[in-house]
Design an enzyme around this catalytic site. Structure first.
Site, PDB file in Angstrom:
ATOM      1  N   SER A   1     170.592  70.140  75.790  1.00  0.00           N
ATOM      2  CA  SER A   1     171.753  69.271  75.573  1.00  0.00           C
ATOM      3  C   SER A   1     172.082  68.287  76.687  1.00  0.00           C
ATOM      4  O   SER A   1     172.966  67.454  76.516  1.00  0.00           O
ATOM      5  CB  SER A   1     172.985  70.117  75.288  1.00  0.00           C
ATOM      6  OG  SER A   1     172.941  70.557  73.951  1.00  0.00           O
TER       7      SER A   1
ATOM      8  N   SER B   1     173.964  68.471  72.641  1.00  0.00           N
ATOM      9  CA  SER B   1     175.378  68.477  72.361  1.00  0.00           C
ATOM     10  C   SER B   1     176.206  67.619  73.319  1.00  0.00           C
ATOM     11  O   SER B   1     177.356  67.343  73.023  1.00  0.00           O
ATOM     12  CB  SER B   1     175.896  69.913  72.426  1.00  0.00           C
ATOM     13  OG  SER B   1     175.728  70.451  73.738  1.00  0.00           O
TER      14      SER B   1
ATOM     15  N   LYS C   1     182.167  66.647  80.284  1.00  0.00           N
ATOM     16  CA  LYS C   1     181.964  67.189  78.941  1.00  0.00           C
ATOM     17  C   LYS C   1     183.104  68.162  78.651  1.00  0.00           C
ATOM     18  O   LYS C   1     183.483  68.946  79.530  1.00  0.00           O
ATOM     19  CB  LYS C   1     180.605  67.902  78.886  1.00  0.00           C
ATOM     20  CG  LYS C   1     180.254  68.477  77.519  1.00  0.00           C
ATOM     21  CD  LYS C   1     178.868  69.121  77.527  1.00  0.00           C
ATOM     22  CE  LYS C   1     178.457  69.637  76.155  1.00  0.00           C
ATOM     23  NZ  LYS C   1     177.116  70.251  76.173  1.00  0.00           N
TER      24      LYS C   1
HETATM   25  N1  GLN Z   1     170.321  71.763  70.129  1.00  0.00           N
HETATM   26  C1  GLN Z   1     170.402  73.061  70.695  1.00  0.00           C
HETATM   27  C2  GLN Z   1     171.394  73.895  69.920  1.00  0.00           C
HETATM   28  O1  GLN Z   1     171.920  73.416  68.972  1.00  0.00           O
HETATM   29  C3  GLN Z   1     170.755  73.008  72.147  1.00  0.00           C
HETATM   30  C4  GLN Z   1     172.202  72.845  72.415  1.00  0.00           C
HETATM   31  C5  GLN Z   1     172.538  72.903  73.881  1.00  0.00           C
HETATM   32  O2  GLN Z   1     171.683  72.754  74.726  1.00  0.00           O
HETATM   33  N2  GLN Z   1     173.803  73.142  74.148  1.00  0.00           N
HETATM   34  O3  GLN Z   1     171.641  75.014  70.234  1.00  0.00           O
END
Ligand code: GLN
Length: 492
Positions: free
Chosen positions: A182, A158, A83
């Site tokens: 995420s 994400s 990532k």
């Molecule tokens: N969807 C969540 C956010 O937008 C989690 C994102 C994540 O885990 N990086 O913060």
């Protein structure tokens, strides 16, 4: 069940690939070339932000040399991709942001280094939401990622690039990060397996920070066994570089795989099965729970009464930490700097206005607001108190059960652009992943079947602190009894 021989190279397990490399059935260079070709053939998915065949093939040649001279690591020559929130010395690191376009780190993140030490070869960097803020991978400054199961759907976020790349067979494995879901949610949307370990198990050194008290790295791959192998390599204390890394020795997370589920108490929270849960997800999750019962597990009804509060709590704490973490992007030390400005203040303003996308700006504003004098007590402090209560609720639940199970997300993957300009729609979809994040508990997503339009559904498993090996075994037993994780999207 398919065997190594009839499974195409790009869909084989890590254990199989490692063994075949060791047996010299193919070289690490040949394997890397195979995946690099697939990455090129499927650029339209938008999963990769950076590749560099010269770097990858040099790593593969070094792996081949170690395979030949008997100094090979446990995953020697097996490819993976990272990532783009992990910094890497040999590839640019952008966090999906224009702010860091073209940025090259002078060092590797600890997780990247550990996987390289296990012998793994890096195929490139994977698209993600800007600074890991998002649930659909639509917030990347470099364009969205498409779901290999249906190109008009989002892959989740994400870590959407990681999930799409594994599901499409562009890499056998990927790293992800999970702040509020995420790893788990994109794994669910793309029909793969992913685990977020206990907070502090994996070093955050070199992981571009979003919300430091929540951020945690973990593996994303096809199966629980693959995840167990990766997790064993990437976890471990890092006392000199990450003060929140736990002083818990690295474990062999494969050691428990295959253990009986007889008598295992699976807690099923009422709050995860309310009216907001779509019928197709409910049906697939129910079927997976029945399968676990067939394997000897016992279902226990539990309650996590503050599940709904996890959304406002998370969306106060995470932006608060983000607003502080992202203050470092000021155009001075690294990253984008506005080309024209009048004075220092103007340089800050223009740099940050140009460099950050809308969602990141929204979070910086919310975070700054909830931390400001007069609002700190009303919002931030209240959120911290409820965060503690949410963690306490889990401890009460674990008096009644060994593992908690439920859906990862209320629906299958939605359409690209489907949430329009409504950030709240994205936030609400995080409801089932946020509680474990706030409590710092390990959680994983396991393919549970298919729902609307043939899109994958994930089963979420949450364990108490340090129970990763148990979670992985429950997932492994489920995968021995089902074939959801072996299905591949058409054309891949
Ligand atoms: N969807 C969540 C956010 O937008 C989690 C994102 C994540 O885990 N990086 O913060």
């Amino acid at each position: 069940m398919s065997t190594a021989a009839d499974t195409p190279l790009h869909a084989r397990s890590l254990r199989t690939l490692a063994a075949q490399l060791r047996a010299r059935e193919f070289s690490a260079v040949e394997l890397a070339q195979h995946f690099l070709q697939r990455i090129d053939a499927h650029r339209a998915l938008g999963a990769f932000l950076a590749t560099d065949p010269e770097v990858t093939l040099a790593q593969a040649r070094a792996a081949d040399a170690r395979l030949a001279d008997g100094t090979a690591g446990p995953l020697e020559g097996v490819p993976l991709a990272h990532k783009d929130i992990f910094v890497t010395r040999d590839f640019p690191s952008t966090a999906g942001s224009k702010m860091l376009a073209g940025y090259c780190s002078p060092f590797d993140a600890t997780v990247v280094r550990r996987l390289a030490e296990a012998g793994m070869v890096t195929l490139g960097k994977l698209n993600c939401d800007e600074f890991a803020m998002g649930s659909a991978n639509e917030n990347s400054a470099f364009g969205p990622v498409r779901n290999p199961w249906n190109a008009s759907r989002v892959p989740g976020g994400s870590s959407g690039g990681s999930a799409a790349a594994v599901a499409a067979g562009l890499t056998p494995a990927a790293t992800g990060t999970d702040t509020g879901g995420s790893i788990r949610q994109p794994a669910a949307f793309c029909g793969i397996t992913g685990i977020k370990p206990t907070y502090g198990r994996a070093s955050r050194y070199g992981m571009i920070a979003f919300a430091s008290s929540l951020d945690q790295a973990g593996p994303m791959a096809r199966s629980a066994e693959d995840c167990a192998l990766l997790l064993s390599a990437l976890c471990g204390p890092d006392p000199d570089r990450d003060s929140t890394s736990l002083d818990v020795p690295a474990e062999d997370f494969t050691r428990n795989l295959g253990a009986s589920l007889e008598g295992l108490r699976i807690g099923v929270p009422d709050e995860f099965f309310g009216p907001g849960l779509s019928d197709d997800v409910r049906a697939a999750v129910e079927a997976a729970l029945r399968e676990l019962e067939q394997l000897g597990a016992r279902r226990v009804r539990i309650s996590l009464p503050r599940t709904e509060l996890s959304i406002p709590v998370y969306y106060i704490i995470a932006p608060a930490e983000a607003s502080s973490n992202l203050s470092r992007f000021d155009g001075v030390k690294f990253g984008h700097r506005a080309a024209q400005y009048d004075d220092l203040l103007d340089m800050y303003k223009k740099t940050r206005s140009e460099g950050f996308g809308d969602e990141v700006k929204r979070r910086i504003m919310i975070g700054t607001y909830v931390l400001s004098h007069g609002y700190y007590d009303a919002y931030y402090l209240q959120a911290q108190k409820i965060r503690r209560l949410i963690a306490d609720d889990f401890q009460r639940a674990f008096e009644q059960c060994d593992v908690i199970a439920g859906p990862v997300a209320p629906t299958v993957a939605w359409a690209l652009g489907g949430h329009g300009n409504d950030p709240l729609a994205d936030y609400l979809a995080d409801i089932f992943t946020l509680p474990a994040s706030l409590a710092g508990l390990p959680g994983m997503s396991v393919p549970a079947g298919f729902g609307e339009s043939g899109l994958p559904v994930g089963l979420q498993l949450i364990g108490n602190y340090f129970q990763e090996a148990r979670l992985l075994n429950v997932a492994h037993r489920l995968q021995q009894a089902t074939d959801h994780h072996l299905r591949r999207p058409e054309g891949f």
